[in-house]
Scaffold this motif. Structure first.
Motif, PDB file in Angstrom:
ATOM      1  N   LEU A  52       0.857  -1.188   0.000  1.00 19.50           N
ATOM      2  CA  LEU A  52       0.000   0.000   0.000  1.00 19.50           C
ATOM      3  C   LEU A  52       0.888   1.232   0.000  1.00 19.50           C
ATOM      4  O   LEU A  52       1.999   1.220   0.535  1.00 19.50           O
ATOM      5  CB  LEU A  52      -0.910   0.023   1.226  1.00 19.50           C
ATOM      6  CG  LEU A  52      -1.969  -1.091   1.370  1.00 19.50           C
ATOM      7  CD1 LEU A  52      -2.716  -0.941   2.689  1.00 19.50           C
ATOM      8  CD2 LEU A  52      -2.942  -1.058   0.202  1.00 19.50           C
ATOM      9  N   ASP A  53       0.385   2.303  -0.586  1.00 18.59           N
ATOM     10  CA  ASP A  53       1.168   3.539  -0.677  1.00 18.59           C
ATOM     11  C   ASP A  53       1.152   4.336   0.623  1.00 18.59           C
ATOM     12  O   ASP A  53       2.065   5.125   0.884  1.00 18.59           O
ATOM     13  CB  ASP A  53       0.632   4.421  -1.812  1.00 18.59           C
ATOM     14  CG  ASP A  53       0.829   3.772  -3.176  1.00 18.59           C
ATOM     15  OD1 ASP A  53       1.793   2.994  -3.323  1.00 18.59           O
ATOM     16  OD2 ASP A  53       0.010   4.040  -4.081  1.00 18.59           O
ATOM     17  N   GLU A  55      -0.702   4.559   4.959  1.00 11.49           N
ATOM     18  CA  GLU A  55      -1.419   3.869   6.025  1.00 11.49           C
ATOM     19  C   GLU A  55      -2.923   3.968   5.776  1.00 11.49           C
ATOM     20  O   GLU A  55      -3.443   5.061   5.513  1.00 11.49           O
ATOM     21  CB  GLU A  55      -1.079   4.464   7.390  1.00 11.49           C
ATOM     22  CG  GLU A  55       0.309   4.124   7.892  1.00 11.49           C
ATOM     23  CD  GLU A  55       1.390   4.977   7.246  1.00 11.49           C
ATOM     24  OE1 GLU A  55       1.034   5.878   6.453  1.00 11.49           O
ATOM     25  OE2 GLU A  55       2.582   4.755   7.520  1.00 11.49           O
ATOM     26  N   PRO A  56      -3.636   2.838   5.864  1.00  9.84           N
ATOM     27  CA  PRO A  56      -5.072   2.844   5.555  1.00  9.84           C
ATOM     28  C   PRO A  56      -5.909   3.213   6.775  1.00  9.84           C
ATOM     29  O   PRO A  56      -5.428   3.182   7.911  1.00  9.84           O
ATOM     30  CB  PRO A  56      -5.319   1.393   5.160  1.00  9.84           C
ATOM     31  CG  PRO A  56      -4.365   0.627   6.045  1.00  9.84           C
ATOM     32  CD  PRO A  56      -3.135   1.486   6.155  1.00  9.84           C
ATOM     33  N   CYS A 144      -9.191  -2.789   6.596  1.00 13.42           N
ATOM     34  CA  CYS A 144      -8.143  -3.222   7.521  1.00 13.42           C
ATOM     35  C   CYS A 144      -8.656  -3.162   8.952  1.00 13.42           C
ATOM     36  O   CYS A 144      -9.199  -2.127   9.380  1.00 13.42           O
ATOM     37  CB  CYS A 144      -6.906  -2.340   7.368  1.00 13.42           C
ATOM     38  SG  CYS A 144      -6.141  -2.441   5.726  1.00 13.42           S
ATOM     39  N   ARG A 168       0.707  -1.633   5.417  1.00 12.39           N
ATOM     40  CA  ARG A 168       1.372  -1.221   4.176  1.00 12.39           C
ATOM     41  C   ARG A 168       2.199  -2.354   3.595  1.00 12.39           C
ATOM     42  O   ARG A 168       2.474  -2.367   2.395  1.00 12.39           O
ATOM     43  CB  ARG A 168       2.269  -0.012   4.435  1.00 12.39           C
ATOM     44  CG  ARG A 168       1.535   1.275   4.768  1.00 12.39           C
ATOM     45  CD  ARG A 168       2.479   2.442   4.781  1.00 12.39           C
ATOM     46  NE  ARG A 168       3.121   2.613   3.460  1.00 12.39           N
ATOM     47  CZ  ARG A 168       4.121   3.452   3.229  1.00 12.39           C
ATOM     48  NH1 ARG A 168       4.614   4.193   4.212  1.00 12.39           N
ATOM     49  NH2 ARG A 168       4.641   3.554   2.009  1.00 12.39           N
ATOM     50  N   GLU A 171      -1.061  -8.210   4.663  1.00 13.06           N
ATOM     51  CA  GLU A 171      -2.506  -8.282   4.923  1.00 13.06           C
ATOM     52  C   GLU A 171      -2.813  -8.778   6.329  1.00 13.06           C
ATOM     53  O   GLU A 171      -3.951  -8.671   6.784  1.00 13.06           O
ATOM     54  CB  GLU A 171      -3.163  -9.198   3.899  1.00 13.06           C
ATOM     55  CG  GLU A 171      -3.065  -8.720   2.464  1.00 13.06           C
ATOM     56  CD  GLU A 171      -3.648  -9.732   1.503  1.00 13.06           C
ATOM     57  OE1 GLU A 171      -4.804  -9.553   1.093  1.00 13.06           O
ATOM     58  OE2 GLU A 171      -2.945 -10.720   1.188  1.00 13.06           O
ATOM     59  N   THR A 221      -7.097  -8.202   7.041  1.00 11.52           N
ATOM     60  CA  THR A 221      -8.036  -7.513   6.164  1.00 11.52           C
ATOM     61  C   THR A 221      -9.318  -8.327   6.013  1.00 11.52           C
ATOM     62  O   THR A 221      -9.342  -9.543   6.242  1.00 11.52           O
ATOM     63  CB  THR A 221      -7.420  -7.285   4.784  1.00 11.52           C
ATOM     64  OG1 THR A 221      -7.147  -8.559   4.178  1.00 11.52           O
ATOM     65  CG2 THR A 221      -6.117  -6.492   4.893  1.00 11.52           C
TER      66      THR A 221
END
Length: 384
Positions: A52-53, A55-56, A144, A168, A171, A221
């Motif tokens: 991931l680019d 933090e979700p 997430c 990031r 999963e 996730t």
């Protein structure tokens, strides 16, 4: 050849064999603590490739099985005070107290990130933690999710941001949870047991051989969960942090977060009797672990027990110079173990563990044997 013949002539086959066994077992012990556990202090999760680019957003899912005002007033505020911009807290209340649930629901007026849901408790149909988590997962708004318990307390306001950072690069995110600090030998033994047994699965996770996490501090996730059709071993009330994770983990999807700022601490509700009951309850899943995992866990404990037994035998029956040698080997092992325990404890946010560790080191094999004997009896709390 001359040296070997000289040793045989001086000490006989028995003395030479005992000395050889001591050296072999010392090698096994040093390999475990230096090369296996030694990966933990220097581990850096950012060496893994990013998936991931940034933090979700994260959903923190907390099942609650009692009217726990201590959690609401003391530990929940520490979760809500996390320094992270985009998260929600999903509380799944399992109970019958309507007034308590209304108090929970009113939290949303002051804390918009709180979501509450209720499962009515019926004594005829017990609700397991996995069932409560399933409801929480379906209620969560984000992909997430991080899971914890009402007994666990963040130590800093960076816990959630560090766990979110783990997504990031994987999963599945694994964090550490210790036992709350207290006074006395019993508290030290509980803390040492939790830390060193966590070290085993953490060391294997950073090696790319994950097999479990801790139910107080892990995440995954929704894609992982629904892709596996939910939790496994539905005939058991336990297993979400080990038996389920064993099904979905692989070397490429697990991210390990090791930092004192990401550590949680579990509240204790009793002394050694309570603790042994907890170990027996959650340890009931151990028999379903893959054989390679169980062999790896038991290898260190067996080699330590045999090393101590061989050293005691050498100190009792061998000539003075070999007694001195056995004492030196004991000192070398203890120095190496204490050094690694100090480094690991610093990385996990534990304090004061290395100094009295010899006490736990000697006692654990007997403790593990007692637990194994207790696990031979069926624990009805485990099965549905």
């Amino acid at each position: 050849m001359y040296i070997f013949d000289s040793i045989l002539a001086a000490y006989g086959w028995e003395g030479a064999a005992l000395a050889g066994v001591l050296l072999l077992l010392l090698g096994v012990q040093l390999y475990h603590y230096v090369f296996v556990c030694g990966r933990i202090p220097g581990y850096k999760n950012d060496r893994r490739a990013a998936v991931l680019d940034a933090e979700p957003p994260v959903s923190v899912v907390v099942p609650m099985f009692s009217e726990d005002y201590g959690f609401v007033e003391e530990r929940l505020p520490l979760i809500l005070a996390q320094s992270y911009p985009d998260f929600e807290v999903v509380i799944v209340y399992v109970g019958q107290d309507g007034d308590f649930y209304e108090d929970l629901a009113r939290l949303k007026a002051s804390f918009p990130q709180v979501t509450t849901t209720k499962i009515k408790l019926d004594p005829r149909f017990p609700i397991s933690r996995k069932m409560a988590l399933n409801v929480g997962i379906k209620s969560a708004h984000y992909e997430c999710m991080v899971f914890t318990s009402t007994d666990a307390c963040p130590q800093t306001d960076r816990w959630l941001s560090l766990m979110a950072k783990g997504f990031r690069r994987g999963e599945i995110v694994l964090g550490y949870c210790g036992v709350e600090r207290g006074k006395g030998a019993a508290n030290y033994l509980m803390r040492a047991w939790r830390m060193m047994h966590s070290v085993d699965w953490i060391a294997r996770a950073v090696q790319g051989r994950p097999y479990r996490g801790t139910l107080h501090n892990f995440g995954f996730t929704k894609s992982i969960y629904f892709g596996a059709n939910g939790f496994t071993h539905l005939n058991m009330n336990i297993g979400e942090d080990d038996l389920f994770l064993q099904r979905v983990m692989n070397p490429d999807n697990v991210s390990v977060i090791l930092s004192p700022r990401a550590t949680l601490r579990e509240k204790t509700w009793g002394g050694m009797g309570w603790w042994m009951s907890q170990l027996r309850y959650y340890g009931s899943s151990y028999r379903f672990y893959p054989q390679r995992v169980r062999s790896g866990i038991e290898r260190e404990l067996l080699s330590r027990t045999l090393f101590f037994a061989s050293a005691a035998c050498a100190l009792a029956v061998l000539p003075l110079e070999l007694k001195i040698g056995a004492g030196v080997l004991l000192a070398v092992r203890y120095a190496a173990v204490a050094w690694q325990v100090r480094r690991i404890a610093r990385r996990l946010g534990e304090e004061g563990m290395a100094g009295p560790y010899l006490f736990y080191d000697l006692l654990e094999p007997l403790w593990a044997l007692l637990l194994r004997l207790r696990l031979m009896r069926r624990d009805d709390r485990v099965w549905r």
